[in-house]
Design a protein around this motif. Sequence first.
Motif, PDB file in Angstrom:
ATOM      1  N   THR A 160       0.846  -1.193   0.000  1.00  0.00           N
ATOM      2  CA  THR A 160       0.000   0.000   0.000  1.00  0.00           C
ATOM      3  C   THR A 160       0.879   1.241   0.000  1.00  0.00           C
ATOM      4  O   THR A 160       2.044   1.204   0.388  1.00  0.00           O
ATOM      5  CB  THR A 160      -0.923   0.033   1.225  1.00  0.00           C
ATOM      6  OG1 THR A 160      -0.111   0.011   2.422  1.00  0.00           O
ATOM      7  CG2 THR A 160      -1.866  -1.153   1.223  1.00  0.00           C
ATOM      8  N   GLU A 174      -3.829   3.527  -0.365  1.00  0.00           N
ATOM      9  CA  GLU A 174      -4.229   2.951  -1.639  1.00  0.00           C
ATOM     10  C   GLU A 174      -3.265   1.839  -2.024  1.00  0.00           C
ATOM     11  O   GLU A 174      -2.091   1.854  -1.625  1.00  0.00           O
ATOM     12  CB  GLU A 174      -4.228   4.025  -2.735  1.00  0.00           C
ATOM     13  CG  GLU A 174      -5.204   5.159  -2.495  1.00  0.00           C
ATOM     14  CD  GLU A 174      -5.047   6.258  -3.524  1.00  0.00           C
ATOM     15  OE1 GLU A 174      -6.012   7.028  -3.712  1.00  0.00           O
ATOM     16  OE2 GLU A 174      -3.967   6.352  -4.135  1.00  0.00           O
ATOM     17  N   PRO A 175      -3.737   0.852  -2.805  1.00  0.00           N
ATOM     18  CA  PRO A 175      -2.807  -0.185  -3.293  1.00  0.00           C
ATOM     19  C   PRO A 175      -1.734   0.418  -4.187  1.00  0.00           C
ATOM     20  O   PRO A 175      -1.973   1.386  -4.904  1.00  0.00           O
ATOM     21  CB  PRO A 175      -3.724  -1.129  -4.084  1.00  0.00           C
ATOM     22  CG  PRO A 175      -5.096  -0.856  -3.578  1.00  0.00           C
ATOM     23  CD  PRO A 175      -5.131   0.593  -3.188  1.00  0.00           C
ATOM     24  N   GLU A 177       0.407   1.050  -7.224  1.00  0.00           N
ATOM     25  CA  GLU A 177       0.263   0.883  -8.667  1.00  0.00           C
ATOM     26  C   GLU A 177       1.553   1.322  -9.335  1.00  0.00           C
ATOM     27  O   GLU A 177       1.980   2.460  -9.203  1.00  0.00           O
ATOM     28  CB  GLU A 177      -0.914   1.718  -9.186  1.00  0.00           C
ATOM     29  CG  GLU A 177      -2.279   1.273  -8.646  1.00  0.00           C
ATOM     30  CD  GLU A 177      -3.417   2.080  -9.232  1.00  0.00           C
ATOM     31  OE1 GLU A 177      -3.106   2.958 -10.076  1.00  0.00           O
ATOM     32  OE2 GLU A 177      -4.572   1.851  -8.862  1.00  0.00           O
ATOM     33  N   GLN A 180       4.399  -0.426 -16.036  1.00  0.00           N
ATOM     34  CA  GLN A 180       4.897  -1.715 -16.522  1.00  0.00           C
ATOM     35  C   GLN A 180       6.417  -1.791 -16.448  1.00  0.00           C
ATOM     36  O   GLN A 180       6.979  -2.849 -16.180  1.00  0.00           O
ATOM     37  CB  GLN A 180       4.438  -1.924 -17.964  1.00  0.00           C
ATOM     38  CG  GLN A 180       4.881  -3.256 -18.562  1.00  0.00           C
ATOM     39  CD  GLN A 180       4.265  -4.447 -17.863  1.00  0.00           C
ATOM     40  OE1 GLN A 180       3.131  -4.353 -17.402  1.00  0.00           O
ATOM     41  NE2 GLN A 180       4.997  -5.539 -17.762  1.00  0.00           N
ATOM     42  N   ARG A 183       7.390  -3.083 -13.138  1.00  0.00           N
ATOM     43  CA  ARG A 183       6.880  -4.391 -12.729  1.00  0.00           C
ATOM     44  C   ARG A 183       7.555  -5.537 -13.472  1.00  0.00           C
ATOM     45  O   ARG A 183       7.426  -6.690 -13.064  1.00  0.00           O
ATOM     46  CB  ARG A 183       5.362  -4.446 -12.969  1.00  0.00           C
ATOM     47  CG  ARG A 183       4.591  -3.621 -11.943  1.00  0.00           C
ATOM     48  CD  ARG A 183       3.091  -3.846 -12.021  1.00  0.00           C
ATOM     49  NE  ARG A 183       2.494  -3.117 -13.129  1.00  0.00           N
ATOM     50  CZ  ARG A 183       1.901  -3.677 -14.156  1.00  0.00           C
ATOM     51  NH1 ARG A 183       1.870  -4.995 -14.267  1.00  0.00           N
ATOM     52  NH2 ARG A 183       1.364  -2.954 -15.118  1.00  0.00           N
TER      53      ARG A 183
END
Length: 283
Positions: A160, A174-175, A177, A180, A183
């Motif tokens: 979070t 918030e989660p 994010e 790309q 990640r």
Amino acid sequence: MTVLHSCPKFASNEGVRDALTQALGEHVLGSQEEHGEISIVVERGSIEDVLRTLRDDHDYQQLMEIAGVDYPGREERFEVVYMLLSLTKNHRIMAKVSTDETTPVPTVTTLWPNAGWLEREVFDLFGVTFDGNTDLRRILTDYGFEGHPFRKDFPLTGYTELRYSEEEKRVVYEPVELAQDFRSFDFTSPWEGADYVLPGDEKADVPPIDDPKVTEGPKDTGAGPKTDAKAAERVSAGAPAEEESGEERTKAPEPTEDRPDREKRKGGTRDTKAATEPEKDED
């Protein structure tokens, strides 16, 4: 005058490891000496008795730190390290115990009051619990934090993220994010041979220049009498301005290296107004 002090400037490890393991007896599971430091692995349930013996009988008066280590491959993945200091011997040792995610470690707040804060830190970051600590709360992470950030299986970015919301006028969670690019990770080392072109390597396939441009002489730069004559040509010959005025264009000044030296200035001084005045004849 030689002054003797009860605390030595340097304490040797010679004989210390054997003496301590013998004194602790069956509580010791193993010991080692690496990088000039002695560490003793003891049973988890005996840690309070071991540290009391080291404090009272071997003069390790201060508990300097309690640290946690995570070894995910072990059955008891966590290791709690107690670092002790003897002021009178100027010597340090480490005592270690192992535990898992559910088995608590006996507290040593009965021996040193500062252990309460140190045990809270290990609990917060690793999730190790301490039996007997009456104030085992998080100490470094935020309120409502979930998980233990120093575990090896905890992501570096966390789960979070928090920010201040202007709409709700409060801090919101918030989660996480991620784009790309953040990640997808490629852990292939370039030295092991990646199956793609690394940034910058595409320039290695460009053939070398056969005839590099050099400027070693006037021929290479284009300078010379022909170039000077070309530059002196009147490109705007017959322009309206010249026809109306009837005046020829002012010629370009001669090159400074071809000019004759200026005559020596007359006068008594050089850098004043008097330098331009003619010399007076003496009667």
